[in-house]
Scaffold this motif. Structure first.
Motif, PDB file in Angstrom:
ATOM      1  N   VAL A 111       0.831  -1.208   0.000  1.00  0.00           N
ATOM      2  CA  VAL A 111       0.000   0.000   0.000  1.00  0.00           C
ATOM      3  C   VAL A 111       0.863   1.254   0.000  1.00  0.00           C
ATOM      4  CG1 VAL A 111      -1.722   1.318   1.282  1.00  0.00           C
ATOM      5  CG2 VAL A 111      -1.929  -1.166   1.111  1.00  0.00           C
ATOM      6  N   ASN A 112       1.896   1.277   0.837  1.00  0.00           N
ATOM      7  CA  ASN A 112       2.745   2.471   0.909  1.00  0.00           C
ATOM      8  C   ASN A 112       3.516   2.697  -0.386  1.00  0.00           C
ATOM      9  OD1 ASN A 112       2.023   3.341   3.467  1.00  0.00           O
ATOM     10  ND2 ASN A 112       3.550   2.068   4.482  1.00  0.00           N
ATOM     11  N   GLY A 113       3.688   1.648  -1.175  1.00  0.00           N
ATOM     12  CA  GLY A 113       4.397   1.794  -2.437  1.00  0.00           C
ATOM     13  C   GLY A 113       3.548   2.350  -3.564  1.00  0.00           C
ATOM     14  N   LEU A 114       2.254   2.506  -3.335  1.00  0.00           N
ATOM     15  CA  LEU A 114       1.365   2.990  -4.392  1.00  0.00           C
ATOM     16  C   LEU A 114       1.410   4.508  -4.550  1.00  0.00           C
ATOM     17  CD1 LEU A 114      -1.740   0.715  -3.711  1.00  0.00           C
ATOM     18  CD2 LEU A 114      -0.072   0.500  -5.562  1.00  0.00           C
ATOM     19  N   GLY A 115       1.835   5.212  -3.511  1.00  0.00           N
ATOM     20  CA  GLY A 115       1.895   6.669  -3.578  1.00  0.00           C
ATOM     21  C   GLY A 115       0.555   7.305  -3.263  1.00  0.00           C
ATOM     22  N   GLN A 116       0.593   8.559  -2.804  1.00  0.00           N
ATOM     23  CA  GLN A 116      -0.576   9.390  -2.491  1.00  0.00           C
ATOM     24  C   GLN A 116      -1.364   8.899  -1.279  1.00  0.00           C
ATOM     25  OE1 GLN A 116      -2.516   9.647  -6.513  1.00  0.00           O
ATOM     26  NE2 GLN A 116      -2.084  11.831  -6.254  1.00  0.00           N
ATOM     27  N   MET A 118      -0.631   6.690   2.787  1.00  0.00           N
ATOM     28  CA  MET A 118       0.385   6.091   3.644  1.00  0.00           C
ATOM     29  C   MET A 118      -0.234   5.491   4.895  1.00  0.00           C
ATOM     30  SD  MET A 118       0.454   8.233   6.450  1.00  0.00           S
ATOM     31  CE  MET A 118       2.027   7.870   7.179  1.00  0.00           C
ATOM     32  N   ILE A 119       0.460   4.466   5.412  1.00  0.00           N
ATOM     33  CA  ILE A 119       0.114   3.836   6.677  1.00  0.00           C
ATOM     34  C   ILE A 119       1.404   3.737   7.488  1.00  0.00           C
ATOM     35  CG2 ILE A 119      -0.872   1.820   7.826  1.00  0.00           C
ATOM     36  CD1 ILE A 119      -1.989   1.025   5.010  1.00  0.00           C
ATOM     37  N   ALA A 120       1.395   4.299   8.678  1.00  0.00           N
ATOM     38  CA  ALA A 120       2.552   4.192   9.577  1.00  0.00           C
ATOM     39  C   ALA A 120       2.097   3.463  10.836  1.00  0.00           C
ATOM     40  CB  ALA A 120       3.096   5.572   9.926  1.00  0.00           C
ATOM     41  N   THR A 121       2.822   2.405  11.221  1.00  0.00           N
ATOM     42  CA  THR A 121       2.438   1.614  12.390  1.00  0.00           C
ATOM     43  C   THR A 121       3.580   1.542  13.390  1.00  0.00           C
ATOM     44  OG1 THR A 121       3.271  -0.577  11.747  1.00  0.00           O
ATOM     45  CG2 THR A 121       1.197   0.138  10.741  1.00  0.00           C
ATOM     46  N   GLY A 136      -1.242   5.201  12.185  1.00  0.00           N
ATOM     47  CA  GLY A 136      -1.825   6.411  11.614  1.00  0.00           C
ATOM     48  C   GLY A 136      -1.869   6.268  10.111  1.00  0.00           C
ATOM     49  N   THR A 137      -2.984   6.669   9.511  1.00  0.00           N
ATOM     50  CA  THR A 137      -3.118   6.606   8.055  1.00  0.00           C
ATOM     51  C   THR A 137      -3.371   8.009   7.525  1.00  0.00           C
ATOM     52  OG1 THR A 137      -5.526   6.311   8.048  1.00  0.00           O
ATOM     53  CG2 THR A 137      -4.178   4.332   8.308  1.00  0.00           C
ATOM     54  N   ARG A 138      -2.981   8.222   6.272  1.00  0.00           N
ATOM     55  CA  ARG A 138      -3.193   9.553   5.699  1.00  0.00           C
ATOM     56  C   ARG A 138      -3.298   9.472   4.187  1.00  0.00           C
ATOM     57  NH1 ARG A 138      -1.701  15.574   7.091  1.00  0.00           N
ATOM     58  NH2 ARG A 138      -2.989  16.446   5.455  1.00  0.00           N
ATOM     59  N   ILE A 139      -4.219  10.218   3.655  1.00  0.00           N
ATOM     60  CA  ILE A 139      -4.287  10.465   2.219  1.00  0.00           C
ATOM     61  C   ILE A 139      -3.520  11.763   1.965  1.00  0.00           C
ATOM     62  CG2 ILE A 139      -5.793  10.844   0.239  1.00  0.00           C
ATOM     63  CD1 ILE A 139      -6.010   8.060   1.492  1.00  0.00           C
ATOM     64  N   ILE A 140      -2.587  11.738   1.027  1.00  0.00           N
ATOM     65  CA  ILE A 140      -1.694  12.889   0.843  1.00  0.00           C
ATOM     66  C   ILE A 140      -2.379  14.062   0.149  1.00  0.00           C
ATOM     67  CG2 ILE A 140       0.549  13.637  -0.023  1.00  0.00           C
ATOM     68  CD1 ILE A 140       0.627  11.451   2.194  1.00  0.00           C
ATOM     69  N   PRO A 141      -3.013  13.887  -1.009  1.00  0.00           N
ATOM     70  CA  PRO A 141      -3.660  15.026  -1.668  1.00  0.00           C
ATOM     71  C   PRO A 141      -5.051  15.288  -1.094  1.00  0.00           C
ATOM     72  CG  PRO A 141      -3.864  13.102  -3.059  1.00  0.00           C
ATOM     73  CD  PRO A 141      -3.051  12.675  -1.862  1.00  0.00           C
TER      74      PRO A 141
END
Length: 348
Positions: A111-116, A118-121, A136-141
Motif C-alpha cells: 500500500v505504501n508503495g502505491l503513492g498518495q 500512507m500507513i505508519a504503524t 496512523g493513516t493519511r491520504i496525501i492530496p
C-alpha cells in the motif's frame, strides 16, 4: 476547485487553510484544508475577511481525502481496535485492550508503495496497552482517484487473503509451571535467583504460576515434571538452567524427551542464543515449553522478552520467526534501559 461566496458555502469543502490573526492572541489556521463548512462556520469565515472561498468541486471518479481515508482505515483495522474520526485525510487506530500487535509487513509495503497514501504503524509482535496508538493513516492530496483507492484495497487483500493489515491479539490467561534445574540450586549451594525473575516477567501478563519444582541435573526428573505440570493444566512450562553445551546441561534433552515438537534450540539473539522453544500437543491444548539460558536471570532484556508476549497471546512462533530476529537481535546493554523504546528485537 471553484470560487464561491462565503454566505453560500455551507456543505462545501475548503481547498486550503484559513488563517485567523488576532494581534497578541493567535496566528493559526481557524479551519484546515478539507474542512466541511457548516452554517456556524460562516460568521467566523466572514470575520477573518473571507467573503469568497476556494472550495473543492466534486468530480466524477474522485474522492475527498476523508472519504478515501475511510477506505484506508477499513483496510487496516482489525478487531480490538478503536479509531478516530477522519480529519484532513487522517485516521488513527488505538488499542481497545491489552494485547499483541500483528502487522502484515508485505501488505503494508504494498500500500505504501502505491503513492498518495500512507500507513505508519508501531512495530508488530510487541505488546501494547489499552489506549496505545497503533497506527496512523493519511491520504496525501486533497482529492484522490477512486480507482486508485480500489486498486489499493485489492492489492492489500491479495496479500492478506482479505484480512485487515493489522491485528490485535488479546492476551489470555495462562497457567504456568516452572522447573528449576541445577545441582548447585538443588543441593542448596546457591540461592535460586532465577525463579523470581521469571515470576516478575510473568506478572506483566495474566499469568498464574500453578507449580514450581527444583531438580538436580537429572533429565528424567525434569521430563517427568514437565509432563506432570501439563497434566495439571499448565499452558506454559518454563525450564531454567542447564541450557548450555556442558555434559551436565541436560534441559534440552529433558524437553525433547517429553515428545514436544522442538521449534528451535538456539536463536540469533544476544542475550539469549541458547534459548529453546517447543510445543507440546495435549489434547485440544497446545502447551509452550521454553528452556531459558542463564542470561535471562541477569540481563535486563533477552530473547524471553521477545517470545513471551507471543506465547501469552496464543501467537505461534515459527523457526522463520526466530531466524528473522537476527536483525535487531543484538541488545546494546544501555546504561539506562529504554526497552521497548529501542531497536532490540525490531528487524525489518
Amino acid at each position: 476547485m471553484k470560487l464561491i461566496r462565503t454566505v453560500d458555502a455551507e456543505g462545501a469543502v475548503l481547498c486550503h487553510d484559513i488563517t485567523q490573526i488576532i494581534k497578541g492572541v493567535t496566528k493559526d489556521a481557524v479551519f484546515r484544508k478539507g474542512h466541511v463548512v457548516t452554517k456556524e462556520d460562516i460568521p467566523v469565515l466572514l470575520s477573518v475577511g473571507k467573503d469568497q472561498l476556494y472550495v473543492w468541486e466534486k468530480e466524477e471518479g474522485m474522492l475527498h481525502e476523508n472519504d478515501a481515508a475511510e477506505i484506508l482505515c477499513e483496510m487496516c483495522k482489525g478487531g480490538n481496535m478503536e479509531r478516530t474520526q477522519a480529519k484532513e485525510g487522517k485516521i488513527e487506530l488505538k488499542a481497545a485492550c491489552d494485547g499483541l500487535l500483528k502487522v502484515n509487513n508485505e501488505a503494508l509495503k504494498t500500500v505504501n508503495g502505491l503513492g498518495q497514501m500512507m500507513i505508519a504503524t508501531r512495530h508488530g509482535n510487541f505488546p501494547v496497552k489499552q489506549g496505545d496508538k497503533l497506527a496512523g493513516t493519511r491520504i496525501i492530496p486533497l482529492v484522490i482517484e477512486e480507482e486508485k483507492m480500489e486498486a489499493a484495497r485489492e492489492a492489500a487483500a491479495k496479500v492478506t487473503g482479505g484480512k485487515p493489515i493489522l491485528e490485535l491479539k488479546p492476551f489470555v490467561h495462562k497457567k504456568v509451571g516452572i522447573v528449576t534445574t541445577g545441582n548447585e540450586v538443588f543441593y542448596g549451594r546457591i540461592q535460586d535467583t532465577f525463579t523470581p525473575v521469571i515470576e516478575e516477567k510473568l506478572s506483566e501478563f495474566d499469568a498464574e504460576v500453578i507449580d514450581h519444582v527444583t531438580w538436580n541435573d537429572d533429565d528424567r526428573k525434569v521430563t517427568a515434571s514437565i509432563l506432570e505440570m501439563i497434566e495439571k493444566g499448565a499452558d506454559v512450562v518454563v525450564c531454567t538452567g542447564g541450557m548450555s553445551v556442558d555434559p551436565d546441561d541436560k534441559t534440552p534433552l529433558a524437553i525433547k524427551n517429553t515428545g514436544a515438537r522442538i521449534v528451535s534450540y538456539g536463536a540469533p539473539v544476544l542475550p539469549g542464543a541458547m534459548f529453546l522453544l517447543a510445543y507440546y500437543e495435549a489434547g485440544d491444548r497446545t502447551v509452550a515449553v521454553m528452556g531459558l539460558p542463564g542470561c535471562v536471570m541477569y540481563a535486563k532484556r533477552t530473547i524471553f522478552d521477545l517470545v513471551l508476549p507471543r506465547v501469552m497471546a496464543d501467537d505461534p512462533v515459527t523457526p522463520e520467526d526466530l531466524a528473522a530476529l537476527g536483525q535487531g537481535g543484538l541488545c546494546l546493554n544501555c546504561p539506562v534501559c529504554t526497552y521497548p523504546n529501542c531497536g532490540f528485537g525490531k528487524g525489518m
